[in-house]
Design a protein around this motif. Structure first.
Motif, PDB file in Angstrom:
ATOM      1  N   ASN A 156       0.814  -1.214   0.000  1.00  0.00           N
ATOM      2  CA  ASN A 156       0.000   0.000   0.000  1.00  0.00           C
ATOM      3  C   ASN A 156       0.849   1.267   0.000  1.00  0.00           C
ATOM      4  OD1 ASN A 156      -2.368  -1.515  -0.013  1.00  0.00           O
ATOM      5  ND2 ASN A 156      -2.430  -1.625   2.207  1.00  0.00           N
ATOM      6  N   THR A 157       1.870   1.305   0.835  1.00  0.00           N
ATOM      7  CA  THR A 157       2.748   2.480   0.849  1.00  0.00           C
ATOM      8  C   THR A 157       3.548   2.544  -0.446  1.00  0.00           C
ATOM      9  OG1 THR A 157       2.859   2.423   3.259  1.00  0.00           O
ATOM     10  CG2 THR A 157       4.555   3.694   2.134  1.00  0.00           C
ATOM     11  N   GLU A 158       3.889   1.400  -0.991  1.00  0.00           N
ATOM     12  CA  GLU A 158       4.568   1.390  -2.290  1.00  0.00           C
ATOM     13  C   GLU A 158       3.669   1.995  -3.369  1.00  0.00           C
ATOM     14  OE1 GLU A 158       6.846  -1.553  -5.432  1.00  0.00           O
ATOM     15  OE2 GLU A 158       5.834  -2.442  -3.703  1.00  0.00           O
ATOM     16  N   MET A 159       2.372   1.698  -3.334  1.00  0.00           N
ATOM     17  CA  MET A 159       1.451   2.304  -4.303  1.00  0.00           C
ATOM     18  C   MET A 159       1.462   3.826  -4.177  1.00  0.00           C
ATOM     19  SD  MET A 159      -1.991   0.040  -4.692  1.00  0.00           S
ATOM     20  CE  MET A 159      -2.107  -0.819  -3.146  1.00  0.00           C
ATOM     21  N   MET A 160       1.485   4.319  -2.952  1.00  0.00           N
ATOM     22  CA  MET A 160       1.552   5.759  -2.730  1.00  0.00           C
ATOM     23  C   MET A 160       2.847   6.317  -3.305  1.00  0.00           C
ATOM     24  SD  MET A 160       0.141   5.960   1.188  1.00  0.00           S
ATOM     25  CE  MET A 160      -0.003   7.755   1.244  1.00  0.00           C
ATOM     26  N   ALA A 161       3.950   5.636  -3.029  1.00  0.00           N
ATOM     27  CA  ALA A 161       5.254   6.079  -3.539  1.00  0.00           C
ATOM     28  C   ALA A 161       5.244   6.100  -5.068  1.00  0.00           C
ATOM     29  CB  ALA A 161       6.356   5.166  -3.018  1.00  0.00           C
ATOM     30  N   ARG A 162       4.644   5.112  -5.693  1.00  0.00           N
ATOM     31  CA  ARG A 162       4.589   5.053  -7.158  1.00  0.00           C
ATOM     32  C   ARG A 162       3.796   6.232  -7.727  1.00  0.00           C
ATOM     33  NH1 ARG A 162       8.723   3.115  -8.864  1.00  0.00           N
ATOM     34  NH2 ARG A 162       9.377   1.486  -7.482  1.00  0.00           N
ATOM     35  N   ILE A 163       2.726   6.623  -7.054  1.00  0.00           N
ATOM     36  CA  ILE A 163       1.955   7.794  -7.501  1.00  0.00           C
ATOM     37  C   ILE A 163       2.833   9.041  -7.432  1.00  0.00           C
ATOM     38  CG2 ILE A 163       0.017   9.313  -6.919  1.00  0.00           C
ATOM     39  CD1 ILE A 163      -1.385   6.682  -5.846  1.00  0.00           C
ATOM     40  N   ILE A 206      13.102  15.674   0.582  1.00  0.00           N
ATOM     41  CA  ILE A 206      12.970  14.270   0.982  1.00  0.00           C
ATOM     42  C   ILE A 206      11.504  13.979   1.239  1.00  0.00           C
ATOM     43  CG2 ILE A 206      13.575  12.499   2.686  1.00  0.00           C
ATOM     44  CD1 ILE A 206      15.773  15.399   2.857  1.00  0.00           C
ATOM     45  N   LEU A 207      10.972  12.986   0.526  1.00  0.00           N
ATOM     46  CA  LEU A 207       9.626  12.497   0.795  1.00  0.00           C
ATOM     47  C   LEU A 207       9.765  11.074   1.301  1.00  0.00           C
ATOM     48  CD1 LEU A 207       7.518  13.804  -2.218  1.00  0.00           C
ATOM     49  CD2 LEU A 207       7.624  14.689   0.108  1.00  0.00           C
ATOM     50  N   MET A 208       9.273  10.830   2.507  1.00  0.00           N
ATOM     51  CA  MET A 208       9.429   9.513   3.116  1.00  0.00           C
ATOM     52  C   MET A 208       8.075   8.871   3.340  1.00  0.00           C
ATOM     53  SD  MET A 208      11.553   8.419   6.446  1.00  0.00           S
ATOM     54  CE  MET A 208      11.524   6.721   7.018  1.00  0.00           C
ATOM     55  N   GLY A 209       7.970   7.627   2.907  1.00  0.00           N
ATOM     56  CA  GLY A 209       6.754   6.859   3.103  1.00  0.00           C
ATOM     57  C   GLY A 209       7.012   5.647   3.970  1.00  0.00           C
ATOM     58  N   LEU A 210       6.057   5.363   4.845  1.00  0.00           N
ATOM     59  CA  LEU A 210       6.204   4.200   5.695  1.00  0.00           C
ATOM     60  C   LEU A 210       4.846   3.695   6.164  1.00  0.00           C
ATOM     61  CD1 LEU A 210       7.588   5.372   9.131  1.00  0.00           C
ATOM     62  CD2 LEU A 210       7.047   6.936   7.328  1.00  0.00           C
ATOM     63  N   TYR A 211       4.832   2.440   6.463  1.00  0.00           N
ATOM     64  CA  TYR A 211       3.640   1.832   7.033  1.00  0.00           C
ATOM     65  C   TYR A 211       3.759   1.875   8.552  1.00  0.00           C
ATOM     66  CZ  TYR A 211       6.585  -2.335   7.644  1.00  0.00           C
ATOM     67  OH  TYR A 211       7.580  -3.204   7.995  1.00  0.00           O
ATOM     68  N   THR A 212       2.655   1.673   9.220  1.00  0.00           N
ATOM     69  CA  THR A 212       2.659   1.675  10.681  1.00  0.00           C
ATOM     70  C   THR A 212       2.554   0.245  11.176  1.00  0.00           C
ATOM     71  OG1 THR A 212       1.688   3.866  10.800  1.00  0.00           O
ATOM     72  CG2 THR A 212       1.439   2.483  12.737  1.00  0.00           C
ATOM     73  N   TRP A 213       3.447  -0.097  12.071  1.00  0.00           N
ATOM     74  CA  TRP A 213       3.527  -1.435  12.609  1.00  0.00           C
ATOM     75  C   TRP A 213       2.715  -1.548  13.894  1.00  0.00           C
ATOM     76  CZ3 TRP A 213       4.776  -5.849  10.706  1.00  0.00           C
ATOM     77  CH2 TRP A 213       5.123  -6.912  11.525  1.00  0.00           C
ATOM     78  N   SER A 214       1.932  -2.557  14.017  1.00  0.00           N
ATOM     79  CA  SER A 214       1.255  -2.926  15.262  1.00  0.00           C
ATOM     80  C   SER A 214       0.540  -1.746  15.911  1.00  0.00           C
ATOM     81  CB  SER A 214       2.283  -3.592  16.172  1.00  0.00           C
ATOM     82  OG  SER A 214       1.773  -3.905  17.411  1.00  0.00           O
ATOM     83  N   GLY A 215       0.914  -1.386  17.116  1.00  0.00           N
ATOM     84  CA  GLY A 215       0.222  -0.348  17.873  1.00  0.00           C
ATOM     85  C   GLY A 215       0.738   1.053  17.614  1.00  0.00           C
ATOM     86  N   GLY A 216       0.986   1.409  16.360  1.00  0.00           N
ATOM     87  CA  GLY A 216       1.421   2.754  16.034  1.00  0.00           C
ATOM     88  C   GLY A 216       2.923   2.910  15.955  1.00  0.00           C
ATOM     89  N   GLU A 217       3.643   1.823  15.828  1.00  0.00           N
ATOM     90  CA  GLU A 217       5.105   1.833  15.844  1.00  0.00           C
ATOM     91  C   GLU A 217       5.708   2.011  14.457  1.00  0.00           C
ATOM     92  OE1 GLU A 217       6.804   1.367  18.822  1.00  0.00           O
ATOM     93  OE2 GLU A 217       4.845   1.369  19.775  1.00  0.00           O
ATOM     94  N   LEU A 218       6.969   2.429  14.445  1.00  0.00           N
ATOM     95  CA  LEU A 218       7.750   2.471  13.208  1.00  0.00           C
ATOM     96  C   LEU A 218       8.024   1.049  12.742  1.00  0.00           C
ATOM     97  CD1 LEU A 218      10.490   5.071  14.212  1.00  0.00           C
ATOM     98  CD2 LEU A 218       8.730   5.419  12.478  1.00  0.00           C
ATOM     99  N   PRO A 219       8.124   0.821  11.447  1.00  0.00           N
ATOM    100  CA  PRO A 219       8.553  -0.485  10.962  1.00  0.00           C
ATOM    101  C   PRO A 219       9.975  -0.770  11.451  1.00  0.00           C
ATOM    102  CG  PRO A 219       7.740   0.880   9.147  1.00  0.00           C
ATOM    103  CD  PRO A 219       7.832   1.754  10.360  1.00  0.00           C
ATOM    104  N   PHE A 220      10.271  -2.032  11.739  1.00  0.00           N
ATOM    105  CA  PHE A 220      11.591  -2.370  12.277  1.00  0.00           C
ATOM    106  C   PHE A 220      12.718  -1.947  11.350  1.00  0.00           C
ATOM    107  CE2 PHE A 220      10.753  -6.000   9.611  1.00  0.00           C
ATOM    108  CZ  PHE A 220      11.986  -6.346   9.127  1.00  0.00           C
ATOM    109  N   GLU A 221      12.508  -2.018  10.022  1.00  0.00           N
ATOM    110  CA  GLU A 221      13.578  -1.674   9.084  1.00  0.00           C
ATOM    111  C   GLU A 221      13.865  -0.177   9.036  1.00  0.00           C
ATOM    112  OE1 GLU A 221       9.966  -2.412   6.288  1.00  0.00           O
ATOM    113  OE2 GLU A 221      10.580  -2.906   8.317  1.00  0.00           O
TER     114      GLU A 221
END
Length: 152
Positions: free
Chosen positions: A14-21, A54-69
């Motif tokens: 999903n975030t990749e789709m946003m990045a592609r747009i 810089i435009l940064m996209g990320l998904y939200t992990w679990s309870g509102g956390e940053l992705p581990f990567e």
């Protein structure tokens, strides 16, 4: 080298789709950009110092956390001085969770705390981008172009 970076992490696509747009918006306006993906590219926070935007996209992990990567990158940003850099943050999440797109908020605040000129809104999408959300992604790209002098 371009002076605009699109940087993202995506697990469901999903975030990749946003990045592609966003990437397509730059391409349609003949703006050269660099693209880096956390799962594919070696990315250190200091690397973003070479960019004006810089435009940064990320998904939200679990309870509102940053992705581990993204965690090491996030920690590294705290040591940077991003004054004079234009930053924007986008991401996908699931409104089922109490902290919808919490990672977007966390990263936005981190960039802001180290002096970046922030795009004054965040693009948050429930699952995959549709309709108005697609236009918000396009607007984010247009905004960074204008702020770094690459007018669209």
């Amino acid at each position: 080298m371009s002076n605009i970076l699109v940087l993202y992490a995506s697990v469901s696509g999903n975030t990749e789709m946003m990045a592609r747009i966003i990437i397509d918006t730059f391409k349609n306006r003949n703006v050269d950009i660099d693209v880096k993906v956390f799962d594919e590219d070696r990315i250190e926070a200091k690397d973003i110092l070479q960019y004006d935007g810089i435009l940064m996209g990320l998904y939200t992990w679990s309870g509102g956390e940053l992705p581990f990567e993204v965690e090491d990158f996030y920690d590294g940003v705290s040591d940077l001085d991003l004054r004079g850099k234009v930053c924007g943050v986008f991401g996908s999440g699931d409104q089922f969770y109490d902290d919808f797109c919490g990672a977007v908020d966390i990263m936005y605040e981190q960039f802001e705390d180290v002096g970046a000129t922030m795009i004054p809104y965040k693009v948050k999408v429930d699952m995959d981008p549709e309709g108005e959300e697609i236009m918000e992604c396009q607007r984010l790209a247009e905004e960074v172009c204008q702020l770094v002098g690459k007018g669209v």
